[in-house]
Design a protein around this motif. Structure first.
Motif, short mmCIF file in Angstrom:
data_model
loop_
_atom_site.label_atom_id
_atom_site.label_comp_id
_atom_site.label_asym_id
_atom_site.label_seq_id
_atom_site.Cartn_x
_atom_site.Cartn_y
_atom_site.Cartn_z
N ILE A 251 0.85 -1.20 0.00
CA ILE A 251 0.00 0.00 0.00
C ILE A 251 0.88 1.25 0.00
N LEU A 252 1.94 1.25 0.81
CA LEU A 252 2.83 2.42 0.84
C LEU A 252 3.46 2.64 -0.53
N ALA A 253 3.84 1.53 -1.18
CA ALA A 253 4.46 1.67 -2.50
C ALA A 253 3.44 2.16 -3.52
N ALA A 254 2.20 1.62 -3.47
CA ALA A 254 1.18 2.01 -4.45
C ALA A 254 0.80 3.49 -4.28
N LEU A 255 0.83 3.97 -3.04
CA LEU A 255 0.50 5.39 -2.80
C LEU A 255 1.74 6.28 -2.99
N ASP A 256 2.90 5.65 -3.16
CA ASP A 256 4.18 6.39 -3.25
C ASP A 256 4.40 7.27 -2.02
N VAL A 257 4.16 6.66 -0.85
CA VAL A 257 4.33 7.38 0.42
C VAL A 257 5.82 7.63 0.68
N VAL A 258 6.16 8.83 1.09
CA VAL A 258 7.45 9.08 1.75
C VAL A 258 7.07 9.57 3.14
N GLY A 259 7.35 8.76 4.15
CA GLY A 259 6.94 9.11 5.50
C GLY A 259 6.46 7.87 6.23
N VAL A 260 5.63 8.10 7.25
CA VAL A 260 5.09 6.99 8.05
C VAL A 260 3.61 6.86 7.74
N THR A 261 3.14 5.63 7.66
CA THR A 261 1.72 5.38 7.41
C THR A 261 1.29 4.19 8.24
N CYS A 262 0.06 4.23 8.73
CA CYS A 262 -0.49 3.09 9.48
C CYS A 262 -1.64 2.49 8.69
N VAL A 263 -1.67 1.18 8.60
CA VAL A 263 -2.81 0.50 7.98
C VAL A 263 -3.50 -0.33 9.08
#
Ligand SMILES: Nc1ncnc2c1ncn2[C@@H]1O[C@H](COP(=O)(O)OP(=O)(O)O)[C@@H](O)[C@H]1O
Ligand SMILES: [Mg+2]
Length: 394
Positions: A251-263
């Motif tokens: 999910i982080l890769a698909a959203l192209d997140v740079v940072g912290v994310t919680c699922v």
């Protein structure tokens, strides 16, 4: 200078945080320890982050000129709060790197868009329908069946903006309560009720170079739709935990997140792992990483948004976290408002206290949390619950 080093934001630089709540305060504490300057942007003067930051910029997230002026003095901006207009994120991003990118906020701050993202990428979640009228709600109930949960697409948190539908009689009442807004019908999402075995969450970081690092999944118990106790290790079969971590990283890769994310996930009784929701920031269920992991989720957020190597997420000891809601101030024997007995709580082995500096305790308001480390997760949960009971004199 080589290109790679120009993208690293080193101590001494100024980090901006959108939002002034406790997540911003704990981010600021981690960043200050590492030698950064931190400036918070909030529309509330007396906010938890104000006490930990070098500077608080007080203004409205709707004021593009204000945001543009503030951004000029910052080296990077991240956020601790999702209900920020997409236009505000874009106004900032025109001036300074915003990490994660405002598009991530745009997708995840609205349950309809978030579900569309999950479905388009093949991530399993609860059956759902987006509804914009009473007739659409009735049709969705006929499709999905009852029980179900109706949620406002935007601005929900801690169970606010939600109603459980158990019988056909609940359908119209739920539409009136949530859908029939004063400015016309609101967009809602109807979700099938998941008869889950437990809830877990994975906090993970993704760096500028696309590397990811996940903390061990946390088992989360809720009370009145608000997180109550988180514990790690989650005590589930390894393939279930590994599946949740893999899904989070995808999910982080698909959203192209740079940072912290919680699922957040539901684990069903037959071992399926369904995505509940995504928060593109640090998370309440990750607070125990402060004491229990080599790197806290807040330091990890600093590292990720600054383009630094991600830290080790190793769990040092089994841990549990209990939220301290405003209710603790009202549960003394007389029912009157009273300061909880912190000395009694801190007498429990392995217990640490975090208070966010909010002056007005209200039922349901997150005032602080306790973390306990112990030799087993069962002991950590027992100790943190006991400490909270002692504090509240319950
Ligand atoms: N479809 C569902 N089935 C069962 N329980 C649910 C469902 N949706 C929400 N809940 C319960 O309500 C809690 C809060 O819902 P969530 O969608 O995570 O909203 P919030 O933004 O308030 O955290 C969840 O953690 C879960 O305990
Ligand atoms: Mg949630």
């Amino acid at each position: 200078m080589p290109a790679a080093s120009t993208s690293v934001i080193l101590p001494g630089a100024t980090l901006g945080i959108l939002g002034g709540g406790q997540l911003g305060a704990m981010f600021a504490a981690a960043a200050k320890r590492m030698g950064y300057q931190v400036e918070a942007i909030s529309d509330v003067a007396d906010c938890p982050a104000a006490r930990h930051c070098d500077r608080l910029h007080l203004g409205s997230f709707d004021d593009g000129d204000f945001l543009g002026r503030v951004a000029g003095a910052l080296d990077v901006v991240t956020f601790e709060f999702e209900n920020i207009p997409a236009a505000a994120g874009r106004a900032l991003a025109a001036v300074v790197p915003v990490r994660p990118h405002p598009d991530v906020l745009f997708t995840t701050q609205d349950r309809a868009r978030e579900k569309a993202f999950l479905t388009a990428h093949g991530f399993a979640c609860a059956p759902h329908r987006v509804v914009r009228s009473r007739a659409q709600l009735r049709a969705a109930v006929a499709d999905i069946g009852l029980p179900a949960v109706l949620k406002t697409a935007a601005f929900g948190y801690d169970g606010k903006g939600q109603a459980k539908l158990c019988t056909a009689a609940d359908v119209d009442a739920a539409w009136e309560a949530l859908g029939a807004g004063p400015d016309g019908p609101r967009e809602l999402v109807l979700e099938g009720w998941v008869d889950f075995d437990c809830e877990i969450s994975v906090v993970a970081a993704r760096g500028l170079d696309g590397t990811t690092a996940a903390f061990a999944p946390s088992r989360n118990a809720h009370a009145n739709h608000i997180l109550d106790v988180s514990s790690v290790p989650a005590g589930l079969p390894e393939p279930v935990l590994a599946g949740a971590v893999r899904t989070t990283e995808r999910i982080l890769a698909a959203l192209d997140v740079v940072g912290v994310t919680c699922v957040e996930f539901f684990v069903t009784r037959d071992g399926r792992v369904l995505v509940n929701e995504i928060a593109p920031r640090t998370h309440n269920s990750g607070h125990l990483t402060i004491e229990a992991c080599d790197t806290s989720q807040f330091e990890q957020q600093v590292r990720a948004v600054c383009g630094l190597p991600l830290g080790s997420t190793r769990l040092v000891a089994p841990a549990a976290m209990a939220n301290l809601l405003g209710d603790c101030w009202f549960s003394s024997a007389a029912g009157a408002r009273g300061e909880p007995d912190w000395a009694a709580a801190l007498g429990v082995p392995g217990v640490r206290l975090h208070l966010y500096g909010k002056t007005q305790p209200r039922p349901g308001r997150k005032m602080g949390h306790l973390t306990a480390l112990a030799d087993s997760v069962e002991a950590a949960v027992d100790n943190v619950r006991r400490a909270r009971r002692l504090a509240a004199r319950a």
